[in-house]
Design a protein around this motif. Sequence first.
Motif, PDB file in Angstrom:
ATOM      1  N   ASP A  31       0.826  -1.200   0.000  1.00 38.20           N
ATOM      2  CA  ASP A  31       0.000   0.000   0.000  1.00 38.20           C
ATOM      3  C   ASP A  31       0.867   1.260   0.000  1.00 38.20           C
ATOM      4  O   ASP A  31       1.991   1.248   0.501  1.00 38.20           O
ATOM      5  CB  ASP A  31      -0.892   0.025   1.242  1.00 38.20           C
ATOM      6  N   PRO A  32       0.344   2.361  -0.537  1.00 39.47           N
ATOM      7  CA  PRO A  32       1.083   3.619  -0.494  1.00 39.47           C
ATOM      8  C   PRO A  32       1.251   4.097   0.950  1.00 39.47           C
ATOM      9  O   PRO A  32       0.402   3.846   1.799  1.00 39.47           O
ATOM     10  CB  PRO A  32       0.199   4.587  -1.292  1.00 39.47           C
ATOM     11  N   VAL A  33       2.355   4.789   1.208  1.00 37.75           N
ATOM     12  CA  VAL A  33       2.571   5.289   2.567  1.00 37.75           C
ATOM     13  C   VAL A  33       1.839   6.600   2.817  1.00 37.75           C
ATOM     14  O   VAL A  33       1.747   7.047   3.968  1.00 37.75           O
ATOM     15  CB  VAL A  33       4.068   5.486   2.872  1.00 37.75           C
ATOM     16  N   CYS A  34       1.322   7.214   1.771  1.00 38.02           N
ATOM     17  CA  CYS A  34       0.654   8.500   1.961  1.00 38.02           C
ATOM     18  C   CYS A  34      -0.545   8.596   1.038  1.00 38.02           C
ATOM     19  O   CYS A  34      -0.400   8.587  -0.190  1.00 38.02           O
ATOM     20  CB  CYS A  34       1.623   9.656   1.698  1.00 38.02           C
ATOM     21  N   GLY A  35      -1.719   8.697   1.620  1.00 36.22           N
ATOM     22  CA  GLY A  35      -2.939   8.782   0.831  1.00 36.22           C
ATOM     23  C   GLY A  35      -3.170  10.128   0.196  1.00 36.22           C
ATOM     24  O   GLY A  35      -4.048  10.265  -0.662  1.00 36.22           O
ATOM     25  N   ALA A  36      -2.406  11.143   0.588  1.00 33.55           N
ATOM     26  CA  ALA A  36      -2.578  12.487   0.034  1.00 33.55           C
ATOM     27  C   ALA A  36      -1.394  12.908  -0.810  1.00 33.55           C
ATOM     28  O   ALA A  36      -1.290  14.062  -1.208  1.00 33.55           O
ATOM     29  CB  ALA A  36      -2.786  13.498   1.167  1.00 33.55           C
ATOM     30  N   CYS A  37      -0.482  11.959  -1.087  1.00 30.35           N
ATOM     31  CA  CYS A  37       0.753  12.286  -1.793  1.00 30.35           C
ATOM     32  C   CYS A  37       0.798  11.649  -3.177  1.00 30.35           C
ATOM     33  O   CYS A  37       0.137  10.646  -3.441  1.00 30.35           O
ATOM     34  CB  CYS A  37       1.974  11.802  -1.005  1.00 30.35           C
ATOM     35  N   GLY A  38       1.632  12.229  -4.045  1.00 28.77           N
ATOM     36  CA  GLY A  38       2.001  11.614  -5.301  1.00 28.77           C
ATOM     37  C   GLY A  38       0.861  11.008  -6.079  1.00 28.77           C
ATOM     38  O   GLY A  38      -0.152  11.657  -6.371  1.00 28.77           O
ATOM     39  N   SER A  39       1.006   9.733  -6.416  1.00 23.98           N
ATOM     40  CA  SER A  39       0.026   9.038  -7.249  1.00 23.98           C
ATOM     41  C   SER A  39      -1.345   8.954  -6.584  1.00 23.98           C
ATOM     42  O   SER A  39      -2.373   8.967  -7.265  1.00 23.98           O
ATOM     43  CB  SER A  39       0.526   7.635  -7.583  1.00 23.98           C
ATOM     44  N   SER A  40      -1.380   8.875  -5.248  1.00 27.35           N
ATOM     45  CA  SER A  40      -2.671   8.823  -4.548  1.00 27.35           C
ATOM     46  C   SER A  40      -3.419  10.145  -4.711  1.00 27.35           C
ATOM     47  O   SER A  40      -4.644  10.157  -4.919  1.00 27.35           O
ATOM     48  CB  SER A  40      -2.448   8.516  -3.067  1.00 27.35           C
ATOM     49  N   PHE A  41      -2.701  11.260  -4.640  1.00 27.44           N
ATOM     50  CA  PHE A  41      -3.328  12.577  -4.847  1.00 27.44           C
ATOM     51  C   PHE A  41      -3.852  12.682  -6.277  1.00 27.44           C
ATOM     52  O   PHE A  41      -4.943  13.207  -6.515  1.00 27.44           O
ATOM     53  CB  PHE A  41      -2.314  13.679  -4.557  1.00 27.44           C
ATOM     54  N   GLU A  42      -3.090  12.165  -7.237  1.00 31.85           N
ATOM     55  CA  GLU A  42      -3.530  12.202  -8.633  1.00 31.85           C
ATOM     56  C   GLU A  42      -4.833  11.433  -8.816  1.00 31.85           C
ATOM     57  O   GLU A  42      -5.743  11.883  -9.536  1.00 31.85           O
ATOM     58  CB  GLU A  42      -2.447  11.604  -9.527  1.00 31.85           C
ATOM     59  N   ASP A  43      -4.937  10.267  -8.161  1.00 31.52           N
ATOM     60  CA  ASP A  43      -6.153   9.449  -8.296  1.00 31.52           C
ATOM     61  C   ASP A  43      -7.371  10.168  -7.733  1.00 31.52           C
ATOM     62  O   ASP A  43      -8.461  10.126  -8.329  1.00 31.52           O
ATOM     63  CB  ASP A  43      -5.953   8.113  -7.580  1.00 31.52           C
ATOM     64  N   PRO A 107      -2.745   7.767   6.650  1.00 33.68           N
ATOM     65  CA  PRO A 107      -2.752   7.109   7.956  1.00 33.68           C
ATOM     66  C   PRO A 107      -3.760   5.992   8.154  1.00 33.68           C
ATOM     67  O   PRO A 107      -3.696   5.309   9.171  1.00 33.68           O
ATOM     68  CB  PRO A 107      -3.077   8.268   8.906  1.00 33.68           C
ATOM     69  N   HIS A 108      -4.729   5.805   7.248  1.00 31.00           N
ATOM     70  CA  HIS A 108      -5.728   4.775   7.525  1.00 31.00           C
ATOM     71  C   HIS A 108      -5.878   3.862   6.320  1.00 31.00           C
ATOM     72  O   HIS A 108      -6.666   4.116   5.417  1.00 31.00           O
ATOM     73  CB  HIS A 108      -7.069   5.403   7.906  1.00 31.00           C
ATOM     74  N   VAL A 109      -5.095   2.786   6.338  1.00 30.06           N
ATOM     75  CA  VAL A 109      -5.156   1.806   5.262  1.00 30.06           C
ATOM     76  C   VAL A 109      -6.101   0.674   5.614  1.00 30.06           C
ATOM     77  O   VAL A 109      -6.928   0.251   4.823  1.00 30.06           O
ATOM     78  CB  VAL A 109      -3.743   1.239   4.972  1.00 30.06           C
ATOM     79  N   TYR A 110      -5.988   0.160   6.837  1.00 33.75           N
ATOM     80  CA  TYR A 110      -6.700  -1.058   7.207  1.00 33.75           C
ATOM     81  C   TYR A 110      -7.959  -0.809   8.039  1.00 33.75           C
ATOM     82  O   TYR A 110      -8.673  -1.737   8.360  1.00 33.75           O
ATOM     83  CB  TYR A 110      -5.757  -1.985   7.984  1.00 33.75           C
ATOM     84  N   GLU A 111      -8.226   0.436   8.372  1.00 29.86           N
ATOM     85  CA  GLU A 111      -9.438   0.703   9.144  1.00 29.86           C
ATOM     86  C   GLU A 111      -9.893   2.131   8.886  1.00 29.86           C
ATOM     87  O   GLU A 111      -9.124   2.986   8.466  1.00 29.86           O
ATOM     88  CB  GLU A 111      -9.186   0.505  10.648  1.00 29.86           C
ATOM     89  N   GLU A 112     -11.162   2.363   9.133  1.00 37.08           N
ATOM     90  CA  GLU A 112     -11.688   3.709   8.977  1.00 37.08           C
ATOM     91  C   GLU A 112     -11.165   4.596  10.103  1.00 37.08           C
ATOM     92  O   GLU A 112     -11.133   4.200  11.251  1.00 37.08           O
ATOM     93  CB  GLU A 112     -13.225   3.685   9.002  1.00 37.08           C
ATOM     94  N   GLY A 113     -10.773   5.801   9.755  1.00 38.02           N
ATOM     95  CA  GLY A 113     -10.262   6.726  10.770  1.00 38.02           C
ATOM     96  C   GLY A 113     -11.083   7.991  10.804  1.00 38.02           C
ATOM     97  O   GLY A 113     -12.013   8.193  10.022  1.00 38.02           O
ATOM     98  N   ASP A 114     -10.735   8.859  11.710  1.00 31.59           N
ATOM     99  CA  ASP A 114     -11.430  10.132  11.828  1.00 31.59           C
ATOM    100  C   ASP A 114     -10.434  11.276  11.656  1.00 31.59           C
ATOM    101  O   ASP A 114     -10.326  12.168  12.478  1.00 31.59           O
ATOM    102  CB  ASP A 114     -12.159  10.238  13.162  1.00 31.59           C
ATOM    103  N   VAL A 115      -9.674  11.209  10.565  1.00 28.65           N
ATOM    104  CA  VAL A 115      -8.708  12.251  10.250  1.00 28.65           C
ATOM    105  C   VAL A 115      -9.447  13.571  10.071  1.00 28.65           C
ATOM    106  O   VAL A 115     -10.502  13.631   9.434  1.00 28.65           O
ATOM    107  CB  VAL A 115      -7.928  11.899   8.972  1.00 28.65           C
ATOM    108  N   THR A 116      -8.875  14.624  10.632  1.00 34.66           N
ATOM    109  CA  THR A 116      -9.489  15.946  10.559  1.00 34.66           C
ATOM    110  C   THR A 116      -8.740  16.808   9.552  1.00 34.66           C
ATOM    111  O   THR A 116      -7.556  17.124   9.750  1.00 34.66           O
ATOM    112  CB  THR A 116      -9.471  16.634  11.933  1.00 34.66           C
ATOM    113  N   PHE A 117      -9.419  17.165   8.478  1.00 36.46           N
ATOM    114  CA  PHE A 117      -8.829  18.066   7.484  1.00 36.46           C
ATOM    115  C   PHE A 117      -8.764  19.470   8.064  1.00 36.46           C
ATOM    116  O   PHE A 117      -9.729  19.964   8.652  1.00 36.46           O
ATOM    117  CB  PHE A 117      -9.677  18.053   6.215  1.00 36.46           C
ATOM    118  N   GLN A 118      -7.616  20.128   7.886  1.00 36.20           N
ATOM    119  CA  GLN A 118      -7.427  21.455   8.467  1.00 36.20           C
ATOM    120  C   GLN A 118      -7.336  22.563   7.425  1.00 36.20           C
ATOM    121  O   GLN A 118      -7.997  23.589   7.555  1.00 36.20           O
ATOM    122  CB  GLN A 118      -6.177  21.459   9.364  1.00 36.20           C
ATOM    123  N   SER A 119      -6.502  22.377   6.395  1.00 37.38           N
ATOM    124  CA  SER A 119      -6.354  23.457   5.415  1.00 37.38           C
ATOM    125  C   SER A 119      -5.729  22.939   4.136  1.00 37.38           C
ATOM    126  O   SER A 119      -5.101  21.880   4.113  1.00 37.38           O
ATOM    127  CB  SER A 119      -5.485  24.587   5.990  1.00 37.38           C
TER     128      SER A 119
END
Length: 457
Positions: A31-43, A107-119
């Motif tokens: 899995d990617p290490v960052c869901g908001a980076c690189g190829s994941s951001f592009e998707d 940060p949440h690959v294997y479970e649902e999280g409650d990440v808080t978007f800030q800006s």
Amino acid sequence: MRRGALLIALLFIGSALLAGVGPTVASPQPDPVCGACGSSFEDVAEEYGLEANVTHSTAAIQVHPNGSATWVVTNRVNESAATQITQDPALLNRIARSAATDGWGVPHVYEEGDVTFQSASIDNQTVRIQFQDPDAGTRHAGILVVDYLHSEGVRGGWIFNVDRFSITGPPGSVIVNDPSATIEDEYTSSDVLPEVSNREVTWEGVSTNEYGSAFYDDVYLAFGEPGTDSVRVDAALSIATAPIWLDNVKTFVLPALVVYGLMLGGVTAGARWGAYSSSSARRIAKTIAGVGLVGVLAAIAIANEPSSFAGLAVIFLVIGGAAVVSPRSFRSLRGALAVAVVSVLAVGVTLLGLGLVSRPLGDVAPTVFRGMVFHLPLSVAPVFGLAVARTETNDNPRLTVLAFVGALVSLALAGMVFVPFDSRPWGLALIFTVGGAILAGVLGLPLAILGGASVDE
């Protein structure tokens, strides 16, 4: 007794073949290490109709003392994408929020999280996203353990879809474990080994290559005070991993215990038969010791390394030999327990000797410990047989109950060291735990018969 000896030998060989096969670990995709980076951001951007091409990406993660973490992600995008989201800040916020909270990766690959978007903002084609994760790590033994790169035992691996990925611990802390120690996969290259500097751990990746740098192992990051001793660190990491092991015990060991409990019914009948049969304990003991001796010699000749075959052979040789040389040892439960302890220690000495032929002590010691515990069910089989036989002679059912409890505990301990501590095997591993329980019952039968036959010797 020739037929009996042949049967014992065949069962012995069959058990060794099965015991040599361990649980198979699942191998899912990394899995990617960052869901908001690189190829994941592009998707994610593509889902909102934006054709974004990320040419450079970073993720800086600041872990706080309470276990939460603040992520700051930057993605340098192509000019056309930058122009479009500059003119439409709402689009940028939607893409950034979705990437932070729903993107595929930490940060949440294997479970649902409650990440808080800030800006989210853009400056000269560089998108900056900031969000917070309340559950980056937990404290164990006073040490903050961050499990971002730990897959909860699945071990799918991690793709570094980011040019720089850094995790920084709380102020005043340092990295107290070695993040590289568990990265041992033979396909892992040196470019994915982290750089450690005080309280910061950094990986270099490739944001423009979806399948670039990667490794396939689980990594914990432990942050503690400078000078934290290694025993405390090991304890913290073991506690963090304990839920995986407990789940393995529940999934694979408990069913084996049920099967073993049923097998003990047959072992009980065998022990009672031994108590009333015309076969002498000495004759049974000679057969068991003979099979054990042949097995030990074969183990030494065939493989100069620790093996379950060698352990089984030693158990048979020691218990059978003790019954031949000192029959009185099996006339009391205390004496039979003493023989059981000696047989387990003999297994340890044998495995240690075989292991030191080719490996250092530090590598052999865990194998020796597991081997000793793994053979507990067989070592106490004569004790079980003696207790059951005594129940028949003195009409005390309490002995049988205690014998059953002791036998089940011995198998539970063996199963606990057999299942993986930090990874989750496939369901097929149940075949080996249940099969091991069946073999423990079958191979324990002649030993239990020996105990039962010794009751009146």
